[in-house]
Design a protein around this motif. Structure first.
Motif, PDB file in Angstrom:
ATOM      1  N   ASP A 247      -3.901   1.311  -3.044  1.00  0.00           N
ATOM      2  CA  ASP A 247      -3.196   0.154  -3.598  1.00  0.00           C
ATOM      3  C   ASP A 247      -1.971   0.641  -4.362  1.00  0.00           C
ATOM      4  O   ASP A 247      -2.083   1.515  -5.224  1.00  0.00           O
ATOM      5  CB  ASP A 247      -4.110  -0.617  -4.554  1.00  0.00           C
ATOM      6  CG  ASP A 247      -5.165  -1.417  -3.825  1.00  0.00           C
ATOM      7  OD1 ASP A 247      -4.810  -2.061  -2.828  1.00  0.00           O
ATOM      8  OD2 ASP A 247      -6.329  -1.382  -4.247  1.00  0.00           O
TER       9      ASP A 247
ATOM     10  N   ARG B  39      -8.351   3.038  -0.740  1.00  0.00           N
ATOM     11  CA  ARG B  39      -9.009   2.089   0.158  1.00  0.00           C
ATOM     12  C   ARG B  39      -9.749   2.800   1.289  1.00  0.00           C
ATOM     13  O   ARG B  39     -10.871   2.451   1.614  1.00  0.00           O
ATOM     14  CB  ARG B  39      -7.967   1.128   0.750  1.00  0.00           C
ATOM     15  CG  ARG B  39      -7.391   0.140  -0.247  1.00  0.00           C
ATOM     16  CD  ARG B  39      -8.450  -0.845  -0.738  1.00  0.00           C
ATOM     17  NE  ARG B  39      -7.874  -1.974  -1.450  1.00  0.00           N
ATOM     18  CZ  ARG B  39      -7.525  -3.127  -0.896  1.00  0.00           C
ATOM     19  NH1 ARG B  39      -7.691  -3.310   0.399  1.00  0.00           N
ATOM     20  NH2 ARG B  39      -7.012  -4.093  -1.635  1.00  0.00           N
TER      21      ARG B  39
ATOM     22  N   PHE C 232       0.839  -1.194   0.000  1.00  0.00           N
ATOM     23  CA  PHE C 232       0.000   0.000   0.000  1.00  0.00           C
ATOM     24  C   PHE C 232       0.877   1.247   0.000  1.00  0.00           C
ATOM     25  O   PHE C 232       2.018   1.237   0.466  1.00  0.00           O
ATOM     26  CB  PHE C 232      -0.913   0.023   1.234  1.00  0.00           C
ATOM     27  CG  PHE C 232      -1.929  -1.077   1.247  1.00  0.00           C
ATOM     28  CD1 PHE C 232      -3.167  -0.898   0.661  1.00  0.00           C
ATOM     29  CD2 PHE C 232      -1.630  -2.302   1.825  1.00  0.00           C
ATOM     30  CE1 PHE C 232      -4.101  -1.926   0.658  1.00  0.00           C
ATOM     31  CE2 PHE C 232      -2.558  -3.326   1.838  1.00  0.00           C
ATOM     32  CZ  PHE C 232      -3.802  -3.138   1.249  1.00  0.00           C
TER      33      PHE C 232
ATOM     34  N   SER D 260      -2.384  -0.045  -8.366  1.00  0.00           N
ATOM     35  CA  SER D 260      -3.400   0.630  -9.170  1.00  0.00           C
ATOM     36  C   SER D 260      -3.676   2.063  -8.753  1.00  0.00           C
ATOM     37  O   SER D 260      -4.240   2.838  -9.521  1.00  0.00           O
ATOM     38  CB  SER D 260      -4.720  -0.151  -9.095  1.00  0.00           C
ATOM     39  OG  SER D 260      -5.233  -0.130  -7.765  1.00  0.00           O
TER      40      SER D 260
ATOM     41  N   PRO E 182      -5.263  -2.978   5.419  1.00  0.00           N
ATOM     42  CA  PRO E 182      -5.985  -3.091   4.161  1.00  0.00           C
ATOM     43  C   PRO E 182      -7.360  -2.416   4.158  1.00  0.00           C
ATOM     44  O   PRO E 182      -7.768  -1.843   3.150  1.00  0.00           O
ATOM     45  CB  PRO E 182      -6.127  -4.609   3.966  1.00  0.00           C
ATOM     46  CG  PRO E 182      -5.055  -5.213   4.808  1.00  0.00           C
ATOM     47  CD  PRO E 182      -4.920  -4.306   5.983  1.00  0.00           C
TER      48      PRO E 182
ATOM     49  N   ARG F 166      -5.805   2.746  -6.447  1.00  0.00           N
ATOM     50  CA  ARG F 166      -7.190   2.786  -5.972  1.00  0.00           C
ATOM     51  C   ARG F 166      -7.224   3.088  -4.478  1.00  0.00           C
ATOM     52  O   ARG F 166      -6.518   2.469  -3.688  1.00  0.00           O
ATOM     53  CB  ARG F 166      -7.880   1.455  -6.246  1.00  0.00           C
ATOM     54  CG  ARG F 166      -9.348   1.432  -5.827  1.00  0.00           C
ATOM     55  CD  ARG F 166     -10.024   0.153  -6.316  1.00  0.00           C
ATOM     56  NE  ARG F 166      -9.481  -1.026  -5.666  1.00  0.00           N
ATOM     57  CZ  ARG F 166      -9.954  -1.532  -4.527  1.00  0.00           C
ATOM     58  NH1 ARG F 166     -10.955  -0.925  -3.901  1.00  0.00           N
ATOM     59  NH2 ARG F 166      -9.437  -2.634  -4.015  1.00  0.00           N
TER      60      ARG F 166
END
Length: 433
Positions: A143, A150, A123, A146, A185, A148
Motif C-alpha cells: 500500500d 499485500r 500501490f 501505509s 490489489p 503494508r
C-alpha cells in the motif's frame, strides 16, 4: 566573477544585436544601461529562492530510487535477513536543503542485485533479486500510504488494463518461465501462458498493456487480451531464427535473424487480422523503430530516414542524424551517433525531416516513461552539471539549474531529479517549470 562554459545552443539564441547607434543617441543608451545595472544589483540583494532539494547519505551498498514524488532507499541485507533488505519511503521536502521525512519502512526481496520501484494504482511495486549468483527475481506489492505488504511473487511487473499486473521472467530457468497476469490489489492469478522469455510484445493503451502477443519458436503467434487472457487472434508467421516483436501503431513488427553477418529482416503484420503487410531487410548496424506517426531507420552510414508504416514508402532522409530519441508535437528529437557520452542533439520536422534547431551536446537523463519531461545534462568548466529541459515541440533546450557537485547516474521521475554526488551521497532536486 565565475564564468561557466555553457557551450553552444543553436536554435534558442538571441537575435544579432542591432547596428551601433549614432553618437546623438549614445548618451541616453548609456543612461539606460546604467539603470539596468542598478536594477540587477537590487535584485541580487534579494533572497534567492532555490528549488526544493535534499541529500541522502550514500553508505556502502545503499540503493536509492525516485518514483511518484518520493524517495525509496534500500539498505544492504543484514545478517539473518533471509534474502531481504530494508526499504524506507521518504516524502520529498518542500524547501531547499530540508530534511527528508520518513513515511514507512518495510522489507523487500533481494539482499543485493536488482532494485526497481514502480508506483501504480495506489500501490508501490518493489522488485529485487537476481544478484551476482543469479536466482529468482521477485516483486512485492505494498500500500502506497501505509507500506503494508499485500503480496510477494516472482517476476518483473508491468500494469495491464482493468487493474491487472503482468509478471514475467522471474525464475531461474528463463525458457520455462510462464507469463502470468495477477490481480493488482490481491495478487490472485487471472491467467497464465507458457512463453519463451523475450518472445512477447506488449500493446499499450496509455501506460497500461491491453494486448499481449506471444511468439513461440514454432511461429504460431497468439494475440491475447491482457485483462482476461482470451485468445483474440491466431496466425502462423514462421519467422525462423530467434524472433522478437514490437508494436508500431496498428502493426506488429516481427524481427528475425537472416543468418548473414548479423543482418536481419522485419516483417509487418496487421494487428486486426495478422495479415502480412510488408517485409524489410536491414543490416546489422541498422535499426527500425516507431517515431511519432512514422517508422525511422537509423544507421551510422546512411543517417536517419523515415518510412510510411502502411506502404513502406520513403518520406525523407536526413544524413546528419542517426538516432531517434523522442517525438513531441509533430517534431522529433534526434541524436548524432558519434559514440560519445553526450551526443549532439537536434529537432527535426517530422513531416519533412528538415532540421529545425541544433541543441548542442547533452547527456540524456534516464526517466520512467515515454511521456515524461525530457532532461539533459552538460558539464561546466568547473565540473558541475548544467541541467536543461529538452523540448522538441518548441525546439529549445531550456536551462534550469547548475548542480555543482554531481558526478554521474542522474535519473528523473516527473520533475524530480536524482543524481549521485562527488562525495558518494545522492542529491534529490525538484526541477522548476
Amino acid at each position: 566573477m565565475t564564468v561557466i562554459d555553457l557551450g553552444e545552443l543553436r536554435g534558442d539564441v538571441e537575435p544579432d544585436p542591432p547596428p551601433r547607434p549614432p553618437r546623438a543617441v549614445g548618451r541616453p543608451l548609456r543612461v539606460a544601461l546604467a539603470g539596468a545595472v542598478a536594477l540587477l544589483a537590487l535584485a541580487s540583494s534579494a533572497p534567492l529562492v532555490r528549488p526544493a532539494s535534499a541529500v541522502m547519505d550514500g553508505r556502502l551498498g545503499r540503493e536509492v530510487r525516485i518514483a511518484g514524488g518520493r524517495l525509496y532507499v534500500a539498505d544492504p541485507e543484514m545478517p539473518g535477513a533471509g534474502g531481504t533488505r530494508g526499504v524506507t519511503a521518504y516524502a520529498n521536502p518542500a524547501g531547499a536543503g530540508s530534511a527528508l521525512r520518513p513515511l514507512w519502512r518495510t522489507s523487500a526481496p533481494g539482499g543485493e542485485g536488482l532494485f526497481q520501484v514502480l508506483e501504480h494504482g495506489g500501490f508501490v511495486l518493489i522488485t529485487g533479486g537476481g544478484g551476482r549468483d543469479g536466482g529468482m527475481v521477485e516483486t512485492v506489492a505494498l500500500d502506497a500510504a501505509s507500506g503494508r505488504q499485500r503480496w510477494r511473487q516472482p517476476g518483473f511487473p508491468v500494469p495491464t488494463v482493468g487493474g491487472g499486473l503482468l509478471l514475467s521472467g522471474g525464475g531461474d530457468d528463463e525458457t520455462a518461465d510462464p507469463l502470468r497476469v495477477v490481480d493488482l490489489p490481491s495478487g490472485r492469478p487471472r491467467w497464465s501462458a507458457p512463453v519463451d522469455r523475450g518472445r512477447t510484445a506488449h500493446h499499450y493503451r496509455g501506460a497500461e498493456i491491453d494486448q499481449v502477443v506471444l511468439i513461440p519458436e514454432s511461429g504460431r503467434i497468439e494475440v491475447r487480451d491482457a485483462g482476461s487472457g482470451a485468445v483474440l487472434r491466431v496466425g502462423d508467421t514462421r519467422p525462423g531464427g530467434y524472433p522478437s516483436s514490437v508494436f508500431a501503431g496498428d502493426l506488429l513488427l516481427v524481427r528475425a535473424n537472416s543468418g548473414v553477418g548479423g543482418d536481419y529482416r522485419v516483417t509487418a503484420y496487421g494487428l486486426d487480422a495478422l495479415d502480412r503487410r510488408w517485409e524489410l531487410a536491414l543490416s546489422a548496424n541498422e535499426y527500425l523503430e516507431e517515431c511519432g506517426d512514422l517508422l525511422c531507420v537509423g544507421g551510422r552510414e546512411a543517417g536517419l530516414s523515415a518510412l510510411d508504416p502502411a506502404t513502406l514508402r520513403p518520406r525523407w532522409v536526413n544524413p546528419r542524424w542517426q538516432r531517434f530519441v523522442a517525438a513531441r508535437g509533430g517534431r522529433l528529437l534526434v541524436a548524432a551517433d558519434d559514440r560519445v557520452v553526450a551526443p549532439d542533439l537536434a529537432v527535426l520536422d517530422a513531416a519533412t525531416g528538415r532540421t529545425i534547431a541544433e541543441l548542442g551536446r547533452w547527456e540524456l537523463v534516464l526517466n520512467q516513461g515515454p511521456d515524461e519531461p525530457l532532461f539533459g545534462g552538460r558539464r561546466t568548466r568547473e565540473g558541475g552539471l548544467l541541467v536543461a529541459e529538452l523540448d522538441p515541440a518548441r525546439a529549445v533546450a531550456r536551462w534550469l539549474d547548475v548542480l555543482p557537485d554531481v558526478v554521474e547516474d542522474c535519473y528523473s521521475s516527473g520533475r524530480d531529479l536524482l543524481c549521485r554526488r562527488a562525495n558518494g551521497t545522492h542529491g534529490w532536486r525538484r526541477l522548476p517549470r
